[in-house]
Design a protein around this motif. Structure first.
Motif, mmCIF file in Angstrom:
data_model
loop_
_atom_site.group_PDB
_atom_site.id
_atom_site.type_symbol
_atom_site.label_atom_id
_atom_site.label_comp_id
_atom_site.label_asym_id
_atom_site.label_seq_id
_atom_site.Cartn_x
_atom_site.Cartn_y
_atom_site.Cartn_z
ATOM 1 N N LEU A 1 -3.546 -9.457 7.478
ATOM 2 C CA LEU A 1 -2.574 -8.712 8.265
ATOM 3 C C LEU A 1 -2.334 -7.384 7.563
ATOM 4 O O LEU A 1 -2.026 -7.355 6.371
ATOM 5 C CB LEU A 1 -1.264 -9.509 8.351
ATOM 6 N N LEU A 2 -2.523 -6.307 8.289
ATOM 7 C CA LEU A 2 -2.255 -4.971 7.777
ATOM 8 C C LEU A 2 -1.012 -4.464 8.495
ATOM 9 O O LEU A 2 -1.042 -4.224 9.693
ATOM 10 C CB LEU A 2 -3.448 -4.053 8.049
ATOM 11 N N THR A 3 0.104 -4.358 7.770
ATOM 12 C CA THR A 3 1.326 -3.841 8.378
ATOM 13 C C THR A 3 1.455 -2.362 8.029
ATOM 14 O O THR A 3 1.120 -1.949 6.925
ATOM 15 C CB THR A 3 2.582 -4.606 7.907
ATOM 16 N N ILE A 4 1.920 -1.594 8.990
ATOM 17 C CA ILE A 4 2.087 -0.159 8.809
ATOM 18 C C ILE A 4 3.581 0.147 8.917
ATOM 19 O O ILE A 4 4.213 -0.203 9.899
ATOM 20 C CB ILE A 4 1.314 0.634 9.890
ATOM 21 N N ASP A 5 4.110 0.819 7.894
ATOM 22 C CA ASP A 5 5.514 1.218 7.932
ATOM 23 C C ASP A 5 5.663 2.433 8.830
ATOM 24 O O ASP A 5 4.761 3.267 8.919
ATOM 25 C CB ASP A 5 6.022 1.560 6.525
ATOM 26 N N GLU A 6 6.817 2.514 9.470
ATOM 27 C CA GLU A 6 7.095 3.654 10.328
ATOM 28 C C GLU A 6 7.172 4.919 9.476
ATOM 29 O O GLU A 6 7.712 4.903 8.377
ATOM 30 C CB GLU A 6 8.433 3.432 11.051
ATOM 31 N N GLU A 7 6.615 5.979 9.983
ATOM 32 C CA GLU A 7 6.610 7.238 9.236
ATOM 33 C C GLU A 7 7.994 7.882 9.300
ATOM 34 O O GLU A 7 8.677 7.809 10.301
ATOM 35 C CB GLU A 7 5.560 8.178 9.810
ATOM 36 N N GLU A 8 8.362 8.499 8.174
ATOM 37 C CA GLU A 8 9.669 9.127 8.105
ATOM 38 C C GLU A 8 9.679 10.396 8.911
ATOM 39 O O GLU A 8 8.754 11.101 9.043
ATOM 40 C CB GLU A 8 10.042 9.484 6.651
ATOM 41 N N ILE B 1 0.873 -1.179 0.000
ATOM 42 C CA ILE B 1 0.000 0.000 0.000
ATOM 43 C C ILE B 1 0.906 1.224 0.000
ATOM 44 O O ILE B 1 1.849 1.300 0.803
ATOM 45 C CB ILE B 1 -0.869 0.057 1.275
ATOM 46 N N VAL B 2 0.632 2.163 -0.881
ATOM 47 C CA VAL B 2 1.376 3.422 -0.931
ATOM 48 C C VAL B 2 0.370 4.566 -0.999
ATOM 49 O O VAL B 2 -0.786 4.364 -1.334
ATOM 50 C CB VAL B 2 2.353 3.469 -2.131
ATOM 51 N N GLY B 3 0.827 5.749 -0.657
ATOM 52 C CA GLY B 3 -0.053 6.918 -0.665
ATOM 53 C C GLY B 3 -0.009 7.603 0.684
ATOM 54 O O GLY B 3 1.063 7.781 1.259
ATOM 55 N N ASP B 4 -1.195 7.963 1.202
ATOM 56 C CA ASP B 4 -1.268 8.653 2.493
ATOM 57 C C ASP B 4 -0.747 7.798 3.641
ATOM 58 O O ASP B 4 -0.389 8.317 4.696
ATOM 59 C CB ASP B 4 -2.715 9.071 2.795
ATOM 60 N N LEU B 5 -0.712 6.496 3.441
ATOM 61 C CA LEU B 5 -0.197 5.559 4.436
ATOM 62 C C LEU B 5 0.599 4.505 3.673
ATOM 63 O O LEU B 5 0.211 4.115 2.573
ATOM 64 C CB LEU B 5 -1.373 4.905 5.168
ATOM 65 N N LYS B 6 1.705 4.056 4.250
ATOM 66 C CA LYS B 6 2.513 3.021 3.600
ATOM 67 C C LYS B 6 2.481 1.757 4.446
ATOM 68 O O LYS B 6 2.566 1.815 5.660
ATOM 69 C CB LYS B 6 3.952 3.501 3.428
ATOM 70 N N GLY B 7 2.362 0.635 3.776
ATOM 71 C CA GLY B 7 2.335 -0.639 4.483
ATOM 72 C C GLY B 7 2.066 -1.766 3.514
ATOM 73 O O GLY B 7 2.318 -1.655 2.313
ATOM 74 N N ARG B 8 1.530 -2.850 4.050
ATOM 75 C CA ARG B 8 1.225 -4.025 3.253
ATOM 76 C C ARG B 8 -0.044 -4.688 3.775
ATOM 77 O O ARG B 8 -0.339 -4.622 4.955
ATOM 78 C CB ARG B 8 2.378 -5.046 3.322
ATOM 79 N N ILE B 9 -0.735 -5.338 2.866
ATOM 80 C CA ILE B 9 -1.849 -6.207 3.244
ATOM 81 C C ILE B 9 -1.417 -7.616 2.884
ATOM 82 O O ILE B 9 -0.986 -7.871 1.760
ATOM 83 C CB ILE B 9 -3.138 -5.861 2.469
ATOM 84 N N ILE B 10 -1.511 -8.508 3.850
ATOM 85 C CA ILE B 10 -1.220 -9.923 3.612
ATOM 86 C C ILE B 10 -2.511 -10.683 3.892
ATOM 87 O O ILE B 10 -3.122 -10.499 4.946
ATOM 88 C CB ILE B 10 -0.086 -10.444 4.523
ATOM 89 N N ILE B 11 -2.935 -11.497 2.938
ATOM 90 C CA ILE B 11 -4.095 -12.363 3.144
ATOM 91 C C ILE B 11 -3.546 -13.778 3.202
ATOM 92 O O ILE B 11 -2.962 -14.264 2.234
ATOM 93 C CB ILE B 11 -5.136 -12.207 2.024
ATOM 94 N N ASP B 12 -3.708 -14.407 4.351
ATOM 95 C CA ASP B 12 -3.100 -15.697 4.653
ATOM 96 C C ASP B 12 -4.195 -16.745 4.826
ATOM 97 O O ASP B 12 -5.193 -16.492 5.509
ATOM 98 C CB ASP B 12 -2.285 -15.534 5.949
ATOM 99 N N ASP C 1 -2.816 3.648 -3.136
ATOM 100 C CA ASP C 1 -2.622 2.865 -4.351
ATOM 101 C C ASP C 1 -1.987 1.548 -3.916
ATOM 102 O O ASP C 1 -1.498 1.425 -2.786
ATOM 103 C CB ASP C 1 -1.727 3.614 -5.341
ATOM 104 N N ILE C 2 -1.994 0.566 -4.798
ATOM 105 C CA ILE C 2 -1.469 -0.755 -4.441
ATOM 106 C C ILE C 2 -0.406 -1.203 -5.431
ATOM 107 O O ILE C 2 -0.352 -0.737 -6.555
ATOM 108 C CB ILE C 2 -2.603 -1.807 -4.378
ATOM 109 N N THR C 3 0.436 -2.110 -4.965
ATOM 110 C CA THR C 3 1.452 -2.724 -5.815
ATOM 111 C C THR C 3 0.886 -4.039 -6.366
ATOM 112 O O THR C 3 -0.109 -4.547 -5.854
ATOM 113 C CB THR C 3 2.731 -3.020 -5.012
ATOM 114 N N PRO C 4 1.519 -4.603 -7.392
ATOM 115 C CA PRO C 4 1.073 -5.926 -7.868
ATOM 116 C C PRO C 4 1.203 -6.962 -6.743
ATOM 117 O O PRO C 4 2.052 -6.828 -5.856
ATOM 118 C CB PRO C 4 2.042 -6.232 -9.006
ATOM 119 N N PRO C 5 0.377 -8.005 -6.787
ATOM 120 C CA PRO C 5 0.401 -9.008 -5.718
ATOM 121 C C PRO C 5 1.627 -9.909 -5.791
ATOM 122 O O PRO C 5 2.134 -10.201 -6.866
ATOM 123 C CB PRO C 5 -0.873 -9.817 -5.972
ATOM 124 N N THR C 6 2.081 -10.322 -4.626
ATOM 125 C CA THR C 6 3.124 -11.330 -4.509
ATOM 126 C C THR C 6 2.499 -12.524 -3.800
ATOM 127 O O THR C 6 2.063 -12.410 -2.658
ATOM 128 C CB THR C 6 4.316 -10.810 -3.677
#
Length: 152
Positions: free
Chosen positions: A145-152, A49-60, A110-115
């Protein structure tokens, strides 16, 4: 908008996306905070996930759960490479719907392609994460799982 409001919007958007896309009932449990590492057991999909918030969504989940969802959506059993491809597309559908929902709530994402990840995987490198377990009627359980990257 505060980070906690962004996170709430993303969690609500994820639930909305699941209920919109899945052709079966889903019971989403309360979110909890988790720490690294997160261990993915069998099959999952990771979308950045990029934009106003950066992180990742993992569906397990398990191959059986993703297979049952795919079968319910497309009317045919999925296995092997077809199942792996569907898992990535399922992640795309969830994340795409989440972005639309977020945009309606003034959160630009916005989102990146899936891995697609197959097998036992340990995930590191996130500041904090929110775990959202869900049970899909007739299919099994998944963990988002919604991971949030630390803000710069």
């Amino acid at each position: 908008m505060s980070t906690s409001k962004h996170i709430q919007t993303i969690l609500n958007g994820t639930i909305y996306a699941l209920k919109t896309i899945l052709p079966m009932n889903i019971d989403v449990q309360s979110p909890s905070i988790t720490s690294e590492p997160y261990i993915q057991q069998q099959i999952g999909v990771l979308i950045g996930i990029v934009g106003d918030l950066k992180g990742r969504i993992i569906i397990d989940g398990t191959p059986e759960t993703f297979g049952a969802v795919g079968s319910a959506m497309f009317g045919m059993p999925l296995e092997g490479e077809m199942l792996e491809s569907f898992t990535g597309e399922f992640g795309n559908m969830i994340a795409g719907n989440l972005c639309t929902h977020a945009g309606q709530n003034e959160l630009n994402l916005d989102i990146t392609p899936p891995t697609v990840m197959v097998g036992n995987t340990k995930l590191y490198g996130f500041h904090k994460a929110f775990r959202l377990p869900a049970t899909i009627e007739g299919a099994g359980s998944i963990t988002i799982l919604l991971t949030i990257d630390e803000e710069e």
